[in-house]
Design a protein around this motif. Sequence first.
Motif, mmCIF file in Angstrom:
data_model
loop_
_atom_site.group_PDB
_atom_site.id
_atom_site.type_symbol
_atom_site.label_atom_id
_atom_site.label_comp_id
_atom_site.label_asym_id
_atom_site.label_seq_id
_atom_site.Cartn_x
_atom_site.Cartn_y
_atom_site.Cartn_z
ATOM 1 N N UNK A 44 0.823 -1.266 0.004
ATOM 2 C CA UNK A 44 -0.138 -0.065 -0.199
ATOM 3 C C UNK A 44 0.662 1.353 0.049
ATOM 4 N N UNK A 45 1.859 1.378 0.681
ATOM 5 C CA UNK A 45 2.931 2.438 0.862
ATOM 6 C C UNK A 45 3.500 2.714 -0.571
ATOM 7 N N UNK A 46 3.841 1.804 -1.288
ATOM 8 C CA UNK A 46 4.557 1.736 -2.747
ATOM 9 C C UNK A 46 3.526 2.634 -3.523
ATOM 10 N N UNK A 47 2.154 1.799 -3.654
ATOM 11 C CA UNK A 47 1.046 2.061 -4.547
ATOM 12 C C UNK A 47 0.638 3.758 -4.263
ATOM 13 N N UNK A 48 0.742 4.062 -2.830
ATOM 14 C CA UNK A 48 0.190 5.428 -2.451
ATOM 15 C C UNK A 48 1.335 6.513 -3.088
ATOM 16 N N UNK A 49 2.740 6.328 -3.089
ATOM 17 C CA UNK A 49 3.787 7.043 -3.552
ATOM 18 C C UNK A 49 3.647 6.905 -5.012
#
Length: 94
Positions: free
Chosen positions: A22-27
């Motif tokens: 989720x962090x990578x996608x949000x970024x």
Amino acid sequence: MKYPCKTKEVSTEDLASEDKYSREIQEALTILTSYEKSVLLLKSVKGLSYKEIANILNKREPALRKQFERARKKVEKKLIKKKEEYDNEEISVF
């Protein structure tokens, strides 16, 4: 939107729901304009048709299709770059 995987198809909903990604996608989504983000999320997360999105955003369907593909490619490129960074990291246990 589905991304091919060696063993199965993975949807953006599956990826976004896993804390690991989720962090990578949000970024990756931060590189999009608000319009691109709207189109991408309405189509891939909400599952709306291009016709429904066209009515919501007051745009033509062909323009939305192009914008969706551009946004998808931008995010995909960012995620691939991030994956390459992880692959190139040296891991030390000491």
